[in-house]
Design an enzyme around this catalytic site. Structure first.
Site, mmCIF file in Angstrom:
data_model
loop_
_atom_site.group_PDB
_atom_site.id
_atom_site.type_symbol
_atom_site.label_atom_id
_atom_site.label_comp_id
_atom_site.label_asym_id
_atom_site.label_seq_id
_atom_site.Cartn_x
_atom_site.Cartn_y
_atom_site.Cartn_z
ATOM 1 N N THR A 135 -69.419 -44.538 74.144
ATOM 2 C CA THR A 135 -68.447 -45.459 74.729
ATOM 3 C C THR A 135 -68.672 -46.891 74.261
ATOM 4 O OG1 THR A 135 -67.823 -46.449 76.842
ATOM 5 C CG2 THR A 135 -70.026 -45.567 76.725
ATOM 6 N N ASP A 136 -67.624 -47.713 74.353
ATOM 7 C CA ASP A 136 -67.782 -49.141 74.041
ATOM 8 C C ASP A 136 -68.625 -49.868 75.098
ATOM 9 O OD1 ASP A 136 -65.930 -49.123 76.127
ATOM 10 O OD2 ASP A 136 -64.376 -50.238 75.047
ATOM 11 N N GLU A 137 -68.805 -49.229 76.277
ATOM 12 C CA GLU A 137 -69.501 -49.931 77.368
ATOM 13 C C GLU A 137 -70.973 -50.206 77.042
ATOM 14 O OE1 GLU A 137 -68.751 -48.734 81.346
ATOM 15 O OE2 GLU A 137 -66.663 -48.244 80.953
ATOM 16 N N TYR A 163 -74.130 -46.193 84.339
ATOM 17 C CA TYR A 163 -73.400 -45.311 83.407
ATOM 18 C C TYR A 163 -73.645 -45.754 81.966
ATOM 19 C CZ TYR A 163 -69.507 -43.797 80.448
ATOM 20 O OH TYR A 163 -68.756 -43.318 79.391
ATOM 21 N N LYS A 167 -75.600 -43.921 78.818
ATOM 22 C CA LYS A 167 -74.960 -43.601 77.534
ATOM 23 C C LYS A 167 -75.730 -44.269 76.386
ATOM 24 C CE LYS A 167 -71.626 -41.566 76.763
ATOM 25 N NZ LYS A 167 -71.390 -40.111 76.509
HETATM 26 P P1 NAD Z 1 -64.886 -36.307 82.220
HETATM 27 O O1 NAD Z 1 -65.709 -36.792 83.365
HETATM 28 O O2 NAD Z 1 -63.414 -36.127 82.385
HETATM 29 O O3 NAD Z 1 -65.452 -34.886 81.726
HETATM 30 C C1 NAD Z 1 -66.821 -34.623 81.591
HETATM 31 C C2 NAD Z 1 -67.011 -33.128 81.411
HETATM 32 O O4 NAD Z 1 -68.414 -32.876 81.239
HETATM 33 C C3 NAD Z 1 -66.547 -32.289 82.617
HETATM 34 O O5 NAD Z 1 -65.804 -31.177 82.186
HETATM 35 C C4 NAD Z 1 -67.847 -31.866 83.262
HETATM 36 O O6 NAD Z 1 -67.762 -30.614 83.962
HETATM 37 C C5 NAD Z 1 -68.787 -31.784 82.070
HETATM 38 N N1 NAD Z 1 -70.193 -31.948 82.446
HETATM 39 C C6 NAD Z 1 -70.732 -32.932 83.208
HETATM 40 N N2 NAD Z 1 -72.055 -32.723 83.367
HETATM 41 C C7 NAD Z 1 -72.352 -31.595 82.663
HETATM 42 C C8 NAD Z 1 -73.559 -30.881 82.429
HETATM 43 N N3 NAD Z 1 -74.727 -31.271 82.971
HETATM 44 N N4 NAD Z 1 -73.520 -29.785 81.646
HETATM 45 C C9 NAD Z 1 -72.339 -29.361 81.101
HETATM 46 N N5 NAD Z 1 -71.173 -29.987 81.312
HETATM 47 C C10 NAD Z 1 -71.179 -31.097 82.080
HETATM 48 O O7 NAD Z 1 -65.220 -37.261 81.016
HETATM 49 P P2 NAD Z 1 -64.274 -37.867 79.860
HETATM 50 O O8 NAD Z 1 -63.606 -39.063 80.375
HETATM 51 O O9 NAD Z 1 -63.496 -36.774 79.255
HETATM 52 O O10 NAD Z 1 -65.398 -38.353 78.824
HETATM 53 C C11 NAD Z 1 -65.940 -37.453 77.867
HETATM 54 C C12 NAD Z 1 -66.967 -38.174 77.026
HETATM 55 O O11 NAD Z 1 -66.344 -39.266 76.355
HETATM 56 C C13 NAD Z 1 -68.117 -38.760 77.827
HETATM 57 O O12 NAD Z 1 -69.290 -38.597 77.065
HETATM 58 C C14 NAD Z 1 -67.768 -40.236 77.978
HETATM 59 O O13 NAD Z 1 -68.930 -41.011 78.091
HETATM 60 C C15 NAD Z 1 -67.049 -40.481 76.669
HETATM 61 N N6 NAD Z 1 -66.030 -41.559 76.687
HETATM 62 C C16 NAD Z 1 -65.035 -41.555 77.643
HETATM 63 C C17 NAD Z 1 -64.040 -42.537 77.598
HETATM 64 C C18 NAD Z 1 -62.916 -42.567 78.603
HETATM 65 O O14 NAD Z 1 -62.124 -43.519 78.610
HETATM 66 N N7 NAD Z 1 -62.752 -41.579 79.456
HETATM 67 C C19 NAD Z 1 -64.079 -43.523 76.607
HETATM 68 C C20 NAD Z 1 -65.124 -43.499 75.660
HETATM 69 C C21 NAD Z 1 -66.069 -42.496 75.704
HETATM 70 O O1 DAU Z 2 -64.534 -48.202 78.041
HETATM 71 C C1 DAU Z 2 -64.720 -46.817 78.007
HETATM 72 C C2 DAU Z 2 -64.972 -46.320 79.414
HETATM 73 O O2 DAU Z 2 -63.729 -46.359 80.099
HETATM 74 C C3 DAU Z 2 -65.567 -44.910 79.447
HETATM 75 O O3 DAU Z 2 -66.813 -44.920 78.838
HETATM 76 C C4 DAU Z 2 -65.681 -44.421 80.901
HETATM 77 O O4 DAU Z 2 -66.138 -43.082 80.913
HETATM 78 C C5 DAU Z 2 -64.324 -44.503 81.547
HETATM 79 O O5 DAU Z 2 -64.417 -44.125 82.909
HETATM 80 C C6 DAU Z 2 -63.752 -45.915 81.439
HETATM 81 O O6 DAU Z 2 -64.525 -46.841 82.247
HETATM 82 P P1 DAU Z 2 -63.834 -47.993 83.127
HETATM 83 O O7 DAU Z 2 -64.774 -48.374 84.207
HETATM 84 O O8 DAU Z 2 -63.290 -49.060 82.259
HETATM 85 O O9 DAU Z 2 -62.578 -47.147 83.712
HETATM 86 P P2 DAU Z 2 -61.915 -47.094 85.166
HETATM 87 O O10 DAU Z 2 -60.656 -46.300 85.025
HETATM 88 O O11 DAU Z 2 -62.879 -46.687 86.222
HETATM 89 O O12 DAU Z 2 -61.517 -48.617 85.427
HETATM 90 C C7 DAU Z 2 -60.680 -49.342 84.538
HETATM 91 C C8 DAU Z 2 -60.598 -50.775 85.057
HETATM 92 O O13 DAU Z 2 -59.869 -50.771 86.307
HETATM 93 C C9 DAU Z 2 -61.948 -51.381 85.385
HETATM 94 O O14 DAU Z 2 -61.914 -52.774 85.070
HETATM 95 C C10 DAU Z 2 -62.091 -51.204 86.904
HETATM 96 C C11 DAU Z 2 -60.656 -51.284 87.391
HETATM 97 N N1 DAU Z 2 -60.353 -50.441 88.584
HETATM 98 C C12 DAU Z 2 -60.680 -49.123 88.549
HETATM 99 C C13 DAU Z 2 -60.405 -48.316 89.631
HETATM 100 C C14 DAU Z 2 -60.792 -46.844 89.606
HETATM 101 C C15 DAU Z 2 -59.692 -50.998 89.678
HETATM 102 O O15 DAU Z 2 -59.365 -52.196 89.705
HETATM 103 N N2 DAU Z 2 -59.418 -50.194 90.747
HETATM 104 C C16 DAU Z 2 -59.764 -48.873 90.774
HETATM 105 O O16 DAU Z 2 -59.507 -48.175 91.790
#
Ligand code: NAD
Ligand code: DAU
Length: 357
Positions: A135-137, A163, A167
């Site tokens: 992730t970019d975080e 988190y 990562k």
């Molecule tokens: P998500 O939470 O929707 O899905 C995670 C999946 O991993 C689920 O299906 C869960 O059951 C599985 N999982 C969790 N713990 C596990 C374990 N111990 N063993 C096996 N499976 C397990 O997540 P997402 O948003 O799809 O993110 C997927 C990946 O991409 C993550 O590594 C996250 O850090 C990365 N990522 C997410 C975003 C985003 O915006 N969502 C952005 C950049 C990177």
């Molecule tokens: O940047 C990549 C990341 O993006 C991934 O690595 C993470 O897995 C993914 O969850 C996401 O993280 P964020 O914290 O940016 O996403 P989230 O949807 O939780 O929140 C987006 C923005 O909105 C953040 O600034 C927090 C704000 N927010 C979020 C929620 C859930 C609110 O203001 N209210 C809310 O209820």
């Protein structure tokens, strides 16, 4: 070449799009989805491909080294695309241990299993690949006052939440396995994804669902934080290109050059939901409720993805307006999918999180 690929976390949001893309595009590959099915994993995300002959689901915890190692041997695994993780920042603030276990130790378990299996083969690492999705975080936070500064592949790691710290730890282990053992690894760092099948604790699906039910929209702080949004299928396409053409030991940033202040994106979502539901556009703006900020809330993320565009020819395919319209429409058309998740345990969790703000 025929491949046998483990995709971890394939029942989650991004993982399900990656599994679908690979299963449909590569009928000669064997695609093995390894997922523990935590609260975030949902096999309903893969209904359309579950009967395909080149797809297999294995319910397993990535931390369970013995099971993963045996699976690598049984399935003659040639590649790993590792997405399984705990992914929600708010949950990491409440329960950091689960994040360290899954994201750090789980990644280490995947790496070690791949290492032992591949090193025992006559050809060793030849033709193999371990691709870690990050992730970019991990880069920390950027300032709103300096819009010209973006995260590049050279930006120093500076994670702030449990988190992002977990990562970052996993990314370091992946690179260490390349540098120490010669494992052919790749790491990518992507910005915020949006699109179908995202668990509705994340901003966009949560707010779509709340607007539909006319529930308050909890905006953290003043809503001024900035995120860089990418349509999930564009991320999946990037993963496909990088898995096949990316250079070993390299890092690629993935992002849409699409920065939005939370409050602005929230207004777009409200107006889109209103319009598609036949309500007066903007009539639900008064659902916006400013609540206590997220602890350690990173102000701004923005990805410079020019390396990926230049070297591998990837670029985002969707304009944001088109992507958000498609996304809102999908959630409105798939209310049953949302209802399945938002009833029961998750509802209790959400109510308690909301009450604490
Ligand atoms: P998500 O939470 O929707 O899905 C995670 C999946 O991993 C689920 O299906 C869960 O059951 C599985 N999982 C969790 N713990 C596990 C374990 N111990 N063993 C096996 N499976 C397990 O997540 P997402 O948003 O799809 O993110 C997927 C990946 O991409 C993550 O590594 C996250 O850090 C990365 N990522 C997410 C975003 C985003 O915006 N969502 C952005 C950049 C990177
Ligand atoms: O940047 C990549 C990341 O993006 C991934 O690595 C993470 O897995 C993914 O969850 C996401 O993280 P964020 O914290 O940016 O996403 P989230 O949807 O939780 O929140 C987006 C923005 O909105 C953040 O600034 C927090 C704000 N927010 C979020 C929620 C859930 C609110 O203001 N209210 C809310 O209820």
């Amino acid at each position: 070449m025929q491949q046998s690929i483990i995709i971890t976390g394939g029942a989650g949001f991004i993982g399900s799009h990656v599994v679908r893309l690979f299963v449909n595009k590569y009928p000669d590959y064997k695609i093995i989805n390894v997922d523990k099915l935590t609260y975030a994993g949902n096999l309903a995300n893969l209904k359309d491909i579950e009967d395909k002959p080149n797809y297999k689901f294995v319910k397993a915890d990535i931390c369970d080294f013995d099971t993963i190692y045996k699976l690598m041997q049984d399935e003659h695994v040639t590649g790993v695309i590792h997405l399984a993780a705990e992914s929600h920042v708010d949950r990491s603030i409440k329960d950091p241990f689960t994040f360290a276990r899954t994201n750090v130790l789980g990644t280490l378990s995947m790496l070690q299993a791949a290492k032992l299996y591949w090193e025992a083969l006559p050809e060793k690492y030849e033709g193999k690949r371990f691709y870690h999705i990050s992730t970019d975080e991990v880069y920390g936070a950027l300032e709103i006052e300096h819009p010209e500064i973006l995260f590049t592949e050279q930006t120093k790691y500076n994670p702030h939440s449990p988190y992002s710290a977990s990562k970052a730890g996993s990314d370091h282990f992946v690179r260490a396995f390349h540098d120490t053992y010669g494992m052919p690894t790749i790491v990518t760092n992507c910005s915020n994804n949006y699109g179908p099948y995202q668990f509705p604790e994340k901003l966009i699906p949560l707010f779509i669902n709340n607007i539909r039910h006319r529930k308050p929209l909890p905006v953290y702080g003043k809503g001024e934080n900035v995120r860089d949004w990418l349509y999930v299928e564009d991320h999946a396409r990037a993963i496909d290109i990088i898995f096949h053409k990316g250079k070993v030991a390299e890092t690629y940033n993935i992002g849409g050059f699409n920065e939005w202040k939370n409050i602005d994106i929230i207004k777009v979502v409200i107006k889109t939901v209103d319009r598609l539901l036949g309500r007066k556009e903007g009539e639900d703006l008064d659902l916006i409720t400013f609540v206590t900020d997220r602890a350690g809330h990173d102000m701004r993320y923005a990805i410079d993805s020019r390396k990926l565009q230049r070297e591998l020819g990837w670029e985002p395919s969707l304009q944001f307006e088109e992507g958000i319209e498609k996304t809102v429409r999908w959630y409105l058309d798939n209310q049953a999918w949302l209802d399945n998740i938002t009833s029961g345990e998750y509802e209790k969790y959400y109510e308690s999180m909301y009450a604490n703000r």
